[in-house]
Design an enzyme around this catalytic site. Structure first.
Site, PDB file in Angstrom:
ATOM      1  N   ASP A  64      54.918 -28.102  46.700  1.00 48.41           N
ATOM      2  CA  ASP A  64      54.873 -29.243  45.768  1.00 48.41           C
ATOM      3  C   ASP A  64      56.150 -29.633  44.858  1.00 48.41           C
ATOM      4  O   ASP A  64      57.075 -28.956  44.941  1.00 48.41           O
ATOM      5  CB  ASP A  64      53.930 -29.380  44.569  1.00 48.41           C
ATOM      6  CG  ASP A  64      52.571 -29.389  45.261  1.00 48.41           C
ATOM      7  OD1 ASP A  64      52.380 -29.518  46.469  1.00 48.41           O
ATOM      8  OD2 ASP A  64      51.344 -29.150  44.579  1.00 48.41           O
ATOM      9  N   LYS A 116      54.143 -33.899  46.096  1.00 50.70           N
ATOM     10  CA  LYS A 116      53.359 -35.074  45.625  1.00 50.70           C
ATOM     11  C   LYS A 116      53.648 -35.380  44.114  1.00 50.70           C
ATOM     12  O   LYS A 116      53.360 -34.327  43.407  1.00 50.70           O
ATOM     13  CB  LYS A 116      51.773 -35.063  45.752  1.00 50.70           C
ATOM     14  CG  LYS A 116      51.363 -35.481  47.304  1.00 50.70           C
ATOM     15  CD  LYS A 116      50.093 -35.293  47.498  1.00 50.70           C
ATOM     16  CE  LYS A 116      49.525 -33.694  47.302  1.00 50.70           C
ATOM     17  NZ  LYS A 116      48.108 -33.757  47.401  1.00 50.70           N
ATOM     18  N   MET A 132      47.341 -35.042  34.260  1.00 51.10           N
ATOM     19  CA  MET A 132      47.672 -36.380  34.986  1.00 51.10           C
ATOM     20  C   MET A 132      47.233 -37.658  33.991  1.00 51.10           C
ATOM     21  O   MET A 132      46.640 -38.546  34.428  1.00 51.10           O
ATOM     22  CB  MET A 132      46.802 -36.424  36.169  1.00 51.10           C
ATOM     23  CG  MET A 132      47.504 -35.538  37.426  1.00 51.10           C
ATOM     24  SD  MET A 132      46.823 -35.626  38.794  1.00 51.10           S
ATOM     25  CE  MET A 132      45.493 -34.297  38.544  1.00 51.10           C
TER      26      MET A 132
HETATM   27  N1  SAH Z   1      47.033 -27.111  39.594  1.00 55.92           N
HETATM   28  C1  SAH Z   1      47.759 -27.634  38.379  1.00 55.92           C
HETATM   29  C2  SAH Z   1      47.557 -29.116  38.045  1.00 55.92           C
HETATM   30  C3  SAH Z   1      48.014 -30.100  38.936  1.00 55.92           C
HETATM   31  S1  SAH Z   1      47.827 -31.638  38.619  1.00 55.92           S
HETATM   32  C4  SAH Z   1      47.649 -26.514  37.282  1.00 55.92           C
HETATM   33  O1  SAH Z   1      47.000 -25.636  37.255  1.00 55.92           O
HETATM   34  O2  SAH Z   1      48.409 -26.957  36.207  1.00 55.92           O
HETATM   35  C5  SAH Z   1      49.192 -31.939  37.780  1.00 55.92           C
HETATM   36  C6  SAH Z   1      49.331 -32.306  36.335  1.00 55.92           C
HETATM   37  O3  SAH Z   1      49.353 -30.953  35.741  1.00 55.92           O
HETATM   38  C7  SAH Z   1      50.372 -33.149  35.717  1.00 55.92           C
HETATM   39  O4  SAH Z   1      50.097 -34.614  35.734  1.00 55.92           O
HETATM   40  C8  SAH Z   1      50.332 -32.628  34.288  1.00 55.92           C
HETATM   41  O5  SAH Z   1      49.254 -33.158  33.504  1.00 55.92           O
HETATM   42  C9  SAH Z   1      49.917 -31.284  34.472  1.00 55.92           C
HETATM   43  N2  SAH Z   1      51.218 -30.185  34.510  1.00 55.92           N
HETATM   44  C10 SAH Z   1      51.551 -29.492  35.673  1.00 55.92           C
HETATM   45  N3  SAH Z   1      52.679 -28.752  35.466  1.00 55.92           N
HETATM   46  C11 SAH Z   1      52.949 -29.194  33.982  1.00 55.92           C
HETATM   47  C12 SAH Z   1      53.852 -28.827  33.058  1.00 55.92           C
HETATM   48  N4  SAH Z   1      54.898 -27.482  33.270  1.00 55.92           N
HETATM   49  N5  SAH Z   1      53.724 -29.142  31.636  1.00 55.92           N
HETATM   50  C13 SAH Z   1      52.986 -30.012  31.361  1.00 55.92           C
HETATM   51  N6  SAH Z   1      51.946 -30.494  32.259  1.00 55.92           N
HETATM   52  C14 SAH Z   1      51.782 -29.987  33.449  1.00 55.92           C
END
Ligand code: SAH
Length: 261
Positions: free
Chosen positions: A39, A61, A175
């Site tokens: 990703d 994405k 998100m």
């Molecule tokens: N599977 C991922 C989430 C995917 S959805 C997990 O478990 O973290 C993607 C969302 O995750 C982003 O829009 C944001 O809200 C959050 N996110 C992912 N990485 C992040 C990071 N390093 N810092 C803050 N938010 C993060």
């Protein structure tokens, strides 16, 4: 290792960005893969763990910038496994949390391709670490809700606001940057106090990490003006009340960086 023969797939959690937050299992699987589908949120440091000859395929994405649709990704993964590759599908955070894992698991199952999940550190855990705060609080925040505020283009955000507006819960909104105004307005309308503490954490665990404390009614303003381009998590609830200055100053010293707050 017998858990990763040719022709099989692992959905691997890459964690929030810092390569040190990968599990040892994830590191080993990435190193064994002959192809890695990854990703946009998976950092370069993590991809460097792939074997020199491995193919790295970006199927990233990011909201509004879909480079490959989910159906195409499913097909690519299955095709690689059927061709005899050892396939790692690397996803930000934990693959089982807002990661479209079900579609990929189903596609593999339908094609008879063995597939397993390697968990990762989810963004909410990384954000708590970044803040130096707990997501739960004895007696005050007894519940932790992970919710996505992602709405399909042109659709309104349809969440069960009455249930989400629980003063004894911590809400971790994934998100949620674009939906900050809706989140704030709907939670207040459903009865959550306007001064409920909110923390916004951007790019948790990465060098460009930033965090902000605010309150629910000011969330839209802060989200609009303070956040940059990185992935951001909204954390809402009493557990996010601002930590004492002294404690915070000590934390910043330990980290060796001055953080905007
Ligand atoms: N599977 C991922 C989430 C995917 S959805 C997990 O478990 O973290 C993607 C969302 O995750 C982003 O829009 C944001 O809200 C959050 N996110 C992912 N990485 C992040 C990071 N390093 N810092 C803050 N938010 C993060």
């Amino acid at each position: 290792m017998t858990d990763f023969p040719e022709g099989t797939v692992w959905l691997v959690g890459a964690g929030p960005g810092d390569p040190e937050l990968l599990t040892r299992k994830a590191e080993r699987l990435i190193g064994m893969a002959t192809v890695v589908f990854h990703d946009a949120l998976v950092g370069a440091g993590v991809l460097e763990m792939a074997a020199p000859g491995a193919r790295l395929v970006h199927v990233g994405k990011r909201s509004g910038r879909h480079s490959k649709d989910q159906g195409t990704i499913d097909k690519l993964i299955v095709a690689a496994a059927l061709a005899g590759d050892r396939v790692v599908r690397l996803k930000g955070g934990d693959p089982a949390i807002f990661g479209r894992a079900t579609e990929e698991l189903d596609a593999c199952h339908a094609a008879g391709v063995p597939v397993r999940i390697c968990p990762g550190v989810t963004a909410a855990s990384a954000a708590a670490a970044s803040l130096g705060q707990s997501l739960t609080l004895r007696g005050l925040a007894r519940k932790l809700t992970f919710v996505t505020a992602h709405a399909r283009a042109g659709e309104v955000l349809d969440l069960d606001w009455a249930t989400l507006a629980d003063p004894e819960a911590t809400l971790a909104v994934y998100m949620g940057k674009a939906a900050a105004t809706d989140v704030s307005r709907n939670l207040i309308a459903a009865g959550l106090p306007a001064d409920t503490p909110v923390a916004l954490v951007e790019s948790a665990s990465l060098p460009e990490e930033r965090h902000f404390h605010t309150r629910l009614d000011l969330l839209p303003l802060v989200a609009r003006t303070a956040l940059g381009d990185g992935p951001a998590l909204l954390l809402i609830g009493q557990a996010l009340a601002r930590v004492k200055r002294k404690h915070k100053a000590a934390m910043e010293r330990v980290k060796g960086t001055a953080k905007i707050d």
